[in-house]
Design a protein around this motif. Structure first.
Motif, short mmCIF file in Angstrom:
data_model
loop_
_atom_site.label_atom_id
_atom_site.label_comp_id
_atom_site.label_asym_id
_atom_site.label_seq_id
_atom_site.Cartn_x
_atom_site.Cartn_y
_atom_site.Cartn_z
N ASN A 1 52.41 8.89 20.73
CA ASN A 1 51.14 9.61 20.62
C ASN A 1 50.24 9.32 21.82
N VAL B 1 45.30 14.77 18.17
CA VAL B 1 45.45 15.17 16.78
C VAL B 1 46.46 14.28 16.07
N THR B 2 47.59 14.04 16.71
CA THR B 2 48.68 13.33 16.04
C THR B 2 48.43 11.83 15.89
N LEU C 1 46.35 11.14 12.74
CA LEU C 1 47.17 11.48 11.58
C LEU C 1 48.23 10.41 11.30
N THR C 2 48.83 9.90 12.37
CA THR C 2 49.82 8.83 12.23
C THR C 2 49.17 7.58 11.66
N ILE D 1 46.43 7.34 9.85
CA ILE D 1 46.06 7.57 8.45
C ILE D 1 47.29 7.50 7.55
N ALA D 2 48.40 8.08 8.00
CA ALA D 2 49.63 8.03 7.21
C ALA D 2 50.08 6.60 6.98
#
Length: 75
Positions: free
Chosen positions: A35, A46-47, A50-51, A53-54
Motif C-alpha cells: 500500500n 484508499v487501500t 482499509l487494510t 481497519i480490516a
C-alpha cells in the motif's frame, strides 16, 4: 518489541496459535509496504486505511476465537 513488529497477531500467539499470529503479523507488514508503494499512484490512499481497519477488526476476532478454543480445551 511489539512497537517494532506490530501488535496484530499477538493475541493469537498468546492463545497458542503461534503460526496464525506470525502469519497475521507478516501479512500486515507485506500489505503495508504494498500500500505504501501504491500511494505514489494514489491508490494507496484508499487501500492503506482499509487494510488497517480490516486488521483492527479481524485481529481481535481471530484472537478471541483462539482464546475460546484454548479455554474449551481447559488450558
Amino acid at each position: 518489541m511489539l512497537g517494532l513488529i506490530g501488535i496484530f497477531g499477538v493475541g493469537n500467539i498468546y492463545a497458542g496459535k503461534t503460526a496464525q499470529g506470525v502469519i497475521i503479523m507478516v501479512s500486515f507488514w507485506v500489505l503495508f509496504w504494498v500500500n505504501f508503494c501504491l500511494i505514489s499512484i494514489g491508490v494507496g490512499l484508499v487501500t492503506m486505511p482499509l487494510t488497517w481497519i480490516a486488521y483492527l477488526i479481524l485481529g481481535p476476532v481471530l484472537a478471541g476465537r483462539a482464546v475460546e478454543e484454548c479455554n474449551a480445551r481447559g488450558w
